[in-house]
Design a protein around this motif. Structure first.
Motif, mmCIF file in Angstrom:
data_model
loop_
_atom_site.group_PDB
_atom_site.id
_atom_site.type_symbol
_atom_site.label_atom_id
_atom_site.label_comp_id
_atom_site.label_asym_id
_atom_site.label_seq_id
_atom_site.Cartn_x
_atom_site.Cartn_y
_atom_site.Cartn_z
ATOM 1 N N GLN A 72 -44.334 -9.224 -4.760
ATOM 2 C CA GLN A 72 -44.294 -9.240 -3.305
ATOM 3 C C GLN A 72 -44.212 -7.810 -2.827
ATOM 4 O OE1 GLN A 72 -40.946 -11.568 -2.112
ATOM 5 N NE2 GLN A 72 -41.615 -13.386 -3.187
ATOM 6 N N TRP A 73 -44.713 -7.556 -1.663
ATOM 7 C CA TRP A 73 -44.530 -6.246 -1.071
ATOM 8 C C TRP A 73 -44.278 -6.386 0.408
ATOM 9 C CZ3 TRP A 73 -49.204 -6.521 -4.048
ATOM 10 C CH2 TRP A 73 -50.292 -6.979 -3.336
ATOM 11 N N GLY A 74 -44.005 -5.248 0.967
ATOM 12 C CA GLY A 74 -43.588 -5.265 2.360
ATOM 13 C C GLY A 74 -42.083 -5.125 2.436
ATOM 14 N N SER A 75 -41.595 -4.978 3.592
ATOM 15 C CA SER A 75 -40.142 -4.873 3.750
ATOM 16 C C SER A 75 -39.736 -5.644 4.995
ATOM 17 C CB SER A 75 -39.706 -3.414 3.862
ATOM 18 O OG SER A 75 -40.233 -2.832 5.016
ATOM 19 N N ARG A 76 -38.505 -6.023 4.953
ATOM 20 C CA ARG A 76 -37.926 -6.740 6.074
ATOM 21 C C ARG A 76 -36.550 -6.146 6.316
ATOM 22 N NH1 ARG A 76 -37.166 -13.005 5.314
ATOM 23 N NH2 ARG A 76 -37.400 -12.182 3.238
ATOM 24 N N GLN A 77 -36.295 -5.782 7.547
ATOM 25 C CA GLN A 77 -34.984 -5.241 7.873
ATOM 26 C C GLN A 77 -34.157 -6.313 8.546
ATOM 27 O OE1 GLN A 77 -35.442 -1.815 10.346
ATOM 28 N NE2 GLN A 77 -35.786 -0.473 8.604
ATOM 29 N N ARG A 78 -32.904 -6.335 8.164
ATOM 30 C CA ARG A 78 -31.986 -7.227 8.866
ATOM 31 C C ARG A 78 -30.669 -6.502 9.039
ATOM 32 N NH1 ARG A 78 -30.092 -11.420 4.221
ATOM 33 N NH2 ARG A 78 -30.638 -9.984 2.595
ATOM 34 N N GLU A 79 -30.062 -6.778 10.144
ATOM 35 C CA GLU A 79 -28.801 -6.143 10.470
ATOM 36 C C GLU A 79 -27.668 -7.067 10.081
ATOM 37 O OE1 GLU A 79 -27.234 -4.434 14.507
ATOM 38 O OE2 GLU A 79 -29.341 -3.883 14.153
ATOM 39 N N THR A 80 -26.698 -6.505 9.385
ATOM 40 C CA THR A 80 -25.531 -7.297 9.027
ATOM 41 C C THR A 80 -24.288 -6.586 9.541
ATOM 42 O OG1 THR A 80 -25.306 -6.196 6.895
ATOM 43 C CG2 THR A 80 -26.597 -8.223 6.940
ATOM 44 N N ALA A 81 -23.348 -7.349 9.977
ATOM 45 C CA ALA A 81 -22.080 -6.796 10.442
ATOM 46 C C ALA A 81 -21.098 -6.810 9.279
ATOM 47 C CB ALA A 81 -21.530 -7.633 11.583
ATOM 48 N N PRO A 82 -20.387 -5.697 9.064
ATOM 49 C CA PRO A 82 -19.395 -5.682 7.998
ATOM 50 C C PRO A 82 -18.316 -6.736 8.243
ATOM 51 C CG PRO A 82 -19.613 -3.499 9.014
ATOM 52 C CD PRO A 82 -20.448 -4.459 9.787
ATOM 53 N N THR A 83 -17.902 -7.395 7.177
ATOM 54 C CA THR A 83 -16.896 -8.438 7.318
ATOM 55 C C THR A 83 -15.524 -7.985 6.837
ATOM 56 O OG1 THR A 83 -17.469 -9.291 5.137
ATOM 57 C CG2 THR A 83 -18.590 -10.270 7.041
ATOM 58 N N GLY A 84 -15.457 -6.799 6.255
ATOM 59 C CA GLY A 84 -14.194 -6.319 5.709
ATOM 60 C C GLY A 84 -13.384 -5.532 6.717
ATOM 61 N N ILE A 85 -12.497 -4.723 6.202
ATOM 62 C CA ILE A 85 -11.619 -3.900 7.029
ATOM 63 C C ILE A 85 -12.031 -2.438 6.887
ATOM 64 C CG2 ILE A 85 -9.695 -5.520 6.892
ATOM 65 C CD1 ILE A 85 -8.461 -3.718 4.755
ATOM 66 N N ASP A 86 -11.559 -1.607 7.795
ATOM 67 C CA ASP A 86 -11.781 -0.168 7.738
ATOM 68 C C ASP A 86 -10.490 0.496 7.277
ATOM 69 O OD1 ASP A 86 -14.327 -0.513 8.665
ATOM 70 O OD2 ASP A 86 -13.919 0.183 10.691
ATOM 71 N N VAL A 87 -10.596 1.296 6.214
ATOM 72 C CA VAL A 87 -9.433 1.976 5.660
ATOM 73 C C VAL A 87 -9.747 3.458 5.533
ATOM 74 C CG1 VAL A 87 -7.838 2.168 3.721
ATOM 75 C CG2 VAL A 87 -8.790 -0.063 4.324
ATOM 76 N N LEU A 88 -8.971 4.274 6.224
ATOM 77 C CA LEU A 88 -9.043 5.714 6.040
ATOM 78 C C LEU A 88 -7.841 6.136 5.210
ATOM 79 C CD1 LEU A 88 -10.165 7.085 9.510
ATOM 80 C CD2 LEU A 88 -11.333 7.397 7.333
ATOM 81 N N VAL A 89 -8.099 6.918 4.175
ATOM 82 C CA VAL A 89 -7.035 7.434 3.325
ATOM 83 C C VAL A 89 -6.923 8.927 3.608
ATOM 84 C CG1 VAL A 89 -6.234 7.794 0.970
ATOM 85 C CG2 VAL A 89 -7.501 5.712 1.550
ATOM 86 N N ALA A 90 -5.762 9.347 4.077
ATOM 87 C CA ALA A 90 -5.495 10.755 4.346
ATOM 88 C C ALA A 90 -4.686 11.310 3.177
ATOM 89 C CB ALA A 90 -4.746 10.923 5.654
#
Length: 130
Positions: A3-21
């Protein structure tokens, strides 16, 4: 079935955001644990990255000032590479200013997300609240 070609799809992250300082002041070079404090923390954080899936992780280096070393990302291998490269002295202004990484985190988090966490890692035993 080629197969060829591409398909874009948008996904929303389902996890959490963690910043480590991570404190990168000179005191993190103390050898009271092996090999030293900063390398032990980096090892622990690397092990943590193996366990989190679907969560965006970012890194902030701090001492007397702070800098966003790795923005929030799902690419944990990029976070791991950045973590390996974090060294004492990457922040020229020495000291341990806890307000700096907190301010950096506030600027880095998305306002629309509710699941945001900041983990401050330092060898200092006192935190001042403002």
């Amino acid at each position: 079935r080629p197969q060829w070609g591409s398909r874009q799809r948008e996904t929303a992250p389902t996890g959490i955001d963690v910043l480590v300082a991570l404190d990168v002041s000179r005191s993190m070079l103390a050898r009271d644990i092996r090999p030293n404090r900063i390398e032990r923390v980096k090892l622990g954080l690397s092990n943590l990255l193996d366990k989190v899936k679907g969560d965006r992780i970012g890194l902030i280096a701090f001492a007397g000032s702070s800098f966003l070393q790795c923005p929030l990302t799902l690419d944990h291998s990029a976070v791991r590479r950045t973590l390996r490269e974090m060294q004492v002295g990457v922040i020229k202004r020495q000291g341990t200013d806890f307000a700096q990484p907190i301010d950096e985190a506030v600027r880095s988090f998305s306002k629309k997300d509710n699941d945001r966490f900041l983990i401050l890692i330092s060898d200092k035993n006192s935190i001042y609240y403002y």
